[in-house]
Scaffold this motif. Structure first.
Motif, mmCIF file in Angstrom:
data_model
loop_
_atom_site.group_PDB
_atom_site.id
_atom_site.type_symbol
_atom_site.label_atom_id
_atom_site.label_comp_id
_atom_site.label_asym_id
_atom_site.label_seq_id
_atom_site.Cartn_x
_atom_site.Cartn_y
_atom_site.Cartn_z
ATOM 1 N N TYR A 1 0.845 -1.192 0.000
ATOM 2 C CA TYR A 1 0.000 0.000 0.000
ATOM 3 C C TYR A 1 0.882 1.243 0.000
ATOM 4 O O TYR A 1 1.908 1.284 0.691
ATOM 5 C CB TYR A 1 -0.893 0.018 1.246
ATOM 6 N N MET B 1 -4.784 2.074 5.759
ATOM 7 C CA MET B 1 -4.625 0.657 6.101
ATOM 8 C C MET B 1 -3.799 0.463 7.366
ATOM 9 O O MET B 1 -3.911 -0.556 8.034
ATOM 10 C CB MET B 1 -3.997 -0.108 4.941
ATOM 11 N N GLY C 1 -9.992 -0.938 5.628
ATOM 12 C CA GLY C 1 -10.141 -1.164 4.199
ATOM 13 C C GLY C 1 -11.299 -0.371 3.628
ATOM 14 O O GLY C 1 -11.217 0.143 2.511
#
Length: 83
Positions: free
Chosen positions: A5, A13, A43
């Motif tokens: 990410y 996250m 999420g």
């Protein structure tokens, strides 16, 4: 597979990367984003606007319909701008 990410996706996250084993019905990048959005609150926040998310599979840019089977890494990030 490893999920990586970047930018505000990483901030939402709470981690830079994680190992994940999505269920068999998660077959594409779009499915993966939907699964991650539904998995938990983090999420849900990170992937609240799935059309804004870009992806790369094993270092190659991917579109939402790209299959993820066999991927070693899927990177998820917001649009990139630069100059």
């Amino acid at each position: 597979m490893r999920l990586a990410y970047f930018a505000w996706v990483r901030e939402h996250m709470g981690v830079a990367e994680e190992d994940a084993a999505p269920p068999a019905e998660v077959a594409t990048v779009a499915d993966l984003i939907g699964w991650l959005a539904a998995r938990d609150e983090r999420g849900g926040q990170a992937f609240a606007e799935p059309d804004r998310i870009r992806a790369a599979i094993d270092g190659m840019m991917a579109v939402p319909g790209t299959k993820i089977a066999g991927a070693g890494e899927v990177a998820l990030f917001p649009p990139v701008t630069g100059g």
